[in-house]
Design a protein around this motif. Structure first.
Motif, PDB file in Angstrom:
ATOM      1  N   ALA A 179       0.798  -1.422  -0.158  1.00 37.31           N
ATOM      2  CA  ALA A 179       0.097  -0.195  -0.054  1.00 37.31           C
ATOM      3  C   ALA A 179       0.919   1.053  -0.049  1.00 37.31           C
ATOM      4  CB  ALA A 179      -0.737   0.001   1.366  1.00 37.31           C
ATOM      5  N   GLN A 180       1.918   1.396   0.826  1.00 39.48           N
ATOM      6  CA  GLN A 180       2.873   2.378   0.680  1.00 39.48           C
ATOM      7  C   GLN A 180       3.354   2.703  -0.578  1.00 39.48           C
ATOM      8  OE1 GLN A 180       5.554   2.522   4.130  1.00 39.48           O
ATOM      9  NE2 GLN A 180       3.746   1.557   5.449  1.00 39.48           N
ATOM     10  N   CYS A 212      -6.263  -0.070  -1.115  1.00 44.25           N
ATOM     11  CA  CYS A 212      -6.831  -1.274  -1.336  1.00 44.25           C
ATOM     12  C   CYS A 212      -5.752  -2.493  -0.986  1.00 44.25           C
ATOM     13  CB  CYS A 212      -7.270  -1.603  -2.881  1.00 44.25           C
ATOM     14  SG  CYS A 212      -6.079  -1.529  -4.023  1.00 44.25           S
ATOM     15  N   TRP A 213      -4.506  -2.300  -1.050  1.00 46.09           N
ATOM     16  CA  TRP A 213      -3.858  -3.255  -0.526  1.00 46.09           C
ATOM     17  C   TRP A 213      -3.960  -3.786   1.007  1.00 46.09           C
ATOM     18  CZ3 TRP A 213      -1.471  -6.860  -3.101  1.00 46.09           C
ATOM     19  CH2 TRP A 213      -0.979  -6.728  -4.490  1.00 46.09           C
ATOM     20  N   ARG A 214      -4.295  -2.605   1.759  1.00 49.56           N
ATOM     21  CA  ARG A 214      -4.716  -2.985   3.007  1.00 49.56           C
ATOM     22  C   ARG A 214      -5.727  -4.008   3.361  1.00 49.56           C
ATOM     23  NH1 ARG A 214      -3.237   2.454   3.113  1.00 49.56           N
ATOM     24  NH2 ARG A 214      -1.179   2.760   3.998  1.00 49.56           N
ATOM     25  N   GLU A 215      -6.423  -4.320   2.725  1.00 49.57           N
ATOM     26  CA  GLU A 215      -7.786  -5.118   2.892  1.00 49.57           C
ATOM     27  C   GLU A 215      -7.510  -6.515   3.022  1.00 49.57           C
ATOM     28  OE1 GLU A 215     -10.317  -4.486  -0.672  1.00 49.57           O
ATOM     29  OE2 GLU A 215     -10.189  -2.209  -0.448  1.00 49.57           O
ATOM     30  N   VAL A 216      -8.085  -7.099   3.845  1.00 49.98           N
ATOM     31  CA  VAL A 216      -7.913  -8.749   4.243  1.00 49.98           C
ATOM     32  C   VAL A 216      -9.165  -9.353   4.437  1.00 49.98           C
ATOM     33  CG1 VAL A 216      -5.592  -8.342   5.184  1.00 49.98           C
ATOM     34  CG2 VAL A 216      -7.431  -7.944   6.707  1.00 49.98           C
ATOM     35  N   LEU A 217      -9.212 -10.506   4.093  1.00 44.79           N
ATOM     36  CA  LEU A 217     -10.397 -11.154   4.387  1.00 44.79           C
ATOM     37  C   LEU A 217     -10.457 -11.814   5.717  1.00 44.79           C
ATOM     38  CD1 LEU A 217     -10.204 -13.350   1.264  1.00 44.79           C
ATOM     39  CD2 LEU A 217     -11.575 -11.281   1.767  1.00 44.79           C
TER      40      LEU A 217
END
Length: 75
Positions: free
Chosen positions: A30-31, A37-42
């Motif tokens: 994300a950085q 959106c890279w910070r999203e986890v399931l």
């Protein structure tokens, strides 16, 4: 050159040893990409709390070449 790259990669991996997977690598992505959106986890996982994310950012910033290592070798 390979030995230097391996040392840099090992140092980067050692930073991540102190943080949960996959949240920490996703925070790094994300950085690098400036895409939240890279910070999203399931579920059942949760994103890194802001204070942990900031701590990770500070530790990564202490590694002078981490962005160059990740970006230049991600293709």
């Amino acid at each position: 050159e390979a030995e230097g790259l391996q040392m840099a990669l090992t140092t980067l991996r050692q930073v991540f040893d102190h943080y949960p997977t996959p949240q920490a690598p996703k925070e790094m992505l994300a950085q690098v990409t400036n895409l939240a959106c890279w910070r999203e986890v399931l579920p059942p996982l949760l994103p890194l709390p802001p204070q942990i994310s900031e701590e990770l950012s500070e530790r990564l910033d202490d590694l002078a070449s981490w962005r160059a290592l990740v970006v230049s070798h991600s293709a």
